[in-house]
Design a protein around this motif. Sequence first.
Motif, PDB file in Angstrom:
ATOM      1  N   LEU A   3       0.787  -1.219   0.000  1.00 37.99           N
ATOM      2  CA  LEU A   3       0.000   0.000   0.000  1.00 37.99           C
ATOM      3  C   LEU A   3       0.824   1.277   0.000  1.00 37.99           C
ATOM      4  CD1 LEU A   3      -2.670  -1.146   2.583  1.00 37.99           C
ATOM      5  CD2 LEU A   3      -2.807  -1.206   0.109  1.00 37.99           C
ATOM      6  N   THR A   4       2.045   1.213  -0.414  1.00 37.71           N
ATOM      7  CA  THR A   4       2.885   2.404  -0.422  1.00 37.71           C
ATOM      8  C   THR A   4       3.764   2.386  -1.661  1.00 37.71           C
ATOM      9  OG1 THR A   4       4.425   3.733   0.842  1.00 37.71           O
ATOM     10  CG2 THR A   4       4.711   1.349   0.968  1.00 37.71           C
ATOM     11  N   HIS A   5       4.330   3.525  -1.974  1.00 39.31           N
ATOM     12  CA  HIS A   5       5.275   3.601  -3.081  1.00 39.31           C
ATOM     13  C   HIS A   5       6.487   2.771  -2.711  1.00 39.31           C
ATOM     14  CE1 HIS A   5       8.395   5.330  -5.663  1.00 39.31           C
ATOM     15  NE2 HIS A   5       7.398   5.548  -6.497  1.00 39.31           N
ATOM     16  N   ARG A   6       6.967   1.994  -3.632  1.00 38.14           N
ATOM     17  CA  ARG A   6       8.047   1.046  -3.347  1.00 38.14           C
ATOM     18  C   ARG A   6       9.277   1.694  -2.720  1.00 38.14           C
ATOM     19  NH1 ARG A   6       8.097  -3.904  -7.033  1.00 38.14           N
ATOM     20  NH2 ARG A   6      10.318  -3.738  -6.689  1.00 38.14           N
ATOM     21  N   ALA A   7       9.623   2.874  -3.157  1.00 40.93           N
ATOM     22  CA  ALA A   7      10.838   3.515  -2.656  1.00 40.93           C
ATOM     23  C   ALA A   7      10.685   4.014  -1.222  1.00 40.93           C
ATOM     24  CB  ALA A   7      11.227   4.672  -3.556  1.00 40.93           C
ATOM     25  N   CYS A   8       9.472   4.009  -0.707  1.00 42.75           N
ATOM     26  CA  CYS A   8       9.225   4.554   0.624  1.00 42.75           C
ATOM     27  C   CYS A   8       9.283   3.495   1.711  1.00 42.75           C
ATOM     28  CB  CYS A   8       7.866   5.246   0.676  1.00 42.75           C
ATOM     29  SG  CYS A   8       7.767   6.670  -0.411  1.00 42.75           S
ATOM     30  N   ASP A  62      17.641  -4.698  -5.978  1.00 38.74           N
ATOM     31  CA  ASP A  62      18.280  -4.146  -7.177  1.00 38.74           C
ATOM     32  C   ASP A  62      17.773  -2.737  -7.471  1.00 38.74           C
ATOM     33  OD1 ASP A  62      19.690  -6.513  -7.480  1.00 38.74           O
ATOM     34  OD2 ASP A  62      18.241  -7.369  -8.893  1.00 38.74           O
ATOM     35  N   TYR A  63      16.479  -2.539  -7.335  1.00 38.42           N
ATOM     36  CA  TYR A  63      15.877  -1.223  -7.571  1.00 38.42           C
ATOM     37  C   TYR A  63      16.505  -0.176  -6.657  1.00 38.42           C
ATOM     38  CZ  TYR A  63      12.432   2.511  -7.177  1.00 38.42           C
ATOM     39  OH  TYR A  63      11.829   3.728  -7.123  1.00 38.42           O
ATOM     40  N   GLN A  64      16.638  -0.485  -5.392  1.00 37.11           N
ATOM     41  CA  GLN A  64      17.188   0.475  -4.436  1.00 37.11           C
ATOM     42  C   GLN A  64      18.663   0.743  -4.710  1.00 37.11           C
ATOM     43  OE1 GLN A  64      15.340   2.362  -3.032  1.00 37.11           O
ATOM     44  NE2 GLN A  64      14.269   1.603  -1.260  1.00 37.11           N
ATOM     45  N   ALA A  65      19.398  -0.279  -5.108  1.00 39.52           N
ATOM     46  CA  ALA A  65      20.822  -0.082  -5.417  1.00 39.52           C
ATOM     47  C   ALA A  65      20.983   0.911  -6.568  1.00 39.52           C
ATOM     48  CB  ALA A  65      21.468  -1.418  -5.765  1.00 39.52           C
ATOM     49  N   VAL A  66      20.180   0.741  -7.619  1.00 44.44           N
ATOM     50  CA  VAL A  66      20.255   1.649  -8.761  1.00 44.44           C
ATOM     51  C   VAL A  66      19.771   3.037  -8.355  1.00 44.44           C
ATOM     52  CG1 VAL A  66      19.281   2.131 -11.057  1.00 44.44           C
ATOM     53  CG2 VAL A  66      20.051  -0.180 -10.478  1.00 44.44           C
ATOM     54  N   ARG A  67      18.683   3.090  -7.607  1.00 47.96           N
ATOM     55  CA  ARG A  67      18.130   4.379  -7.176  1.00 47.96           C
ATOM     56  C   ARG A  67      19.162   5.180  -6.388  1.00 47.96           C
ATOM     57  NH1 ARG A  67      15.242   5.374  -2.274  1.00 47.96           N
ATOM     58  NH2 ARG A  67      14.156   7.345  -2.405  1.00 47.96           N
ATOM     59  N   TRP A  68      19.808   4.535  -5.432  1.00 45.76           N
ATOM     60  CA  TRP A  68      20.799   5.247  -4.605  1.00 45.76           C
ATOM     61  C   TRP A  68      22.049   5.580  -5.413  1.00 45.76           C
ATOM     62  CZ3 TRP A  68      19.649   7.853  -0.579  1.00 45.76           C
ATOM     63  CH2 TRP A  68      18.533   7.502   0.172  1.00 45.76           C
ATOM     64  N   CYS A  74      23.844  12.166  -9.284  1.00 46.96           N
ATOM     65  CA  CYS A  74      23.173  13.462  -9.481  1.00 46.96           C
ATOM     66  C   CYS A  74      23.653  14.511  -8.501  1.00 46.96           C
ATOM     67  CB  CYS A  74      21.668  13.288  -9.336  1.00 46.96           C
ATOM     68  SG  CYS A  74      20.940  12.309 -10.678  1.00 46.96           S
ATOM     69  N   TYR A  75      24.038  14.118  -7.325  1.00 51.39           N
ATOM     70  CA  TYR A  75      24.420  15.087  -6.286  1.00 51.39           C
ATOM     71  C   TYR A  75      25.929  15.203  -6.129  1.00 51.39           C
ATOM     72  CZ  TYR A  75      19.506  15.113  -5.138  1.00 51.39           C
ATOM     73  OH  TYR A  75      18.158  15.244  -5.188  1.00 51.39           O
ATOM     74  N   SER A  76      26.687  14.538  -6.964  1.00 53.90           N
ATOM     75  CA  SER A  76      28.149  14.588  -6.857  1.00 53.90           C
ATOM     76  C   SER A  76      28.683  15.870  -7.452  1.00 53.90           C
ATOM     77  CB  SER A  76      28.776  13.406  -7.586  1.00 53.90           C
ATOM     78  OG  SER A  76      28.392  12.207  -6.969  1.00 53.90           O
TER      79      SER A  76
END
Length: 76
Positions: A3-8, A62-68, A74-76
């Motif tokens: 019931l939540t967005h996967r990244a959360c 895998d999704y979280q590894a790519v996301r992070w 992006c912030y480097s």
Amino acid sequence: MFLTHRACVENYLLNAELIHNYWVAKYTEKQNNPSSRWGHGDSPGMEAISAWIEESAMSLQDYQAVRWAQSLICYS
């Protein structure tokens, strides 16, 4: 059903015993009060809940590894 967005989902904060106890309490409430909105039946047990948490964590790995990794670029 998730019931939540996967990244959360911070699965290290999820506690199978706490979820099980809540589920049992809500089911008991439903038994004592038919107007309760709880509709998920009795708890499937801590083992099943633990397995769901583990399965969710593995599917997000895998999704979280790519996301992070992308956020670091992006912030480097």
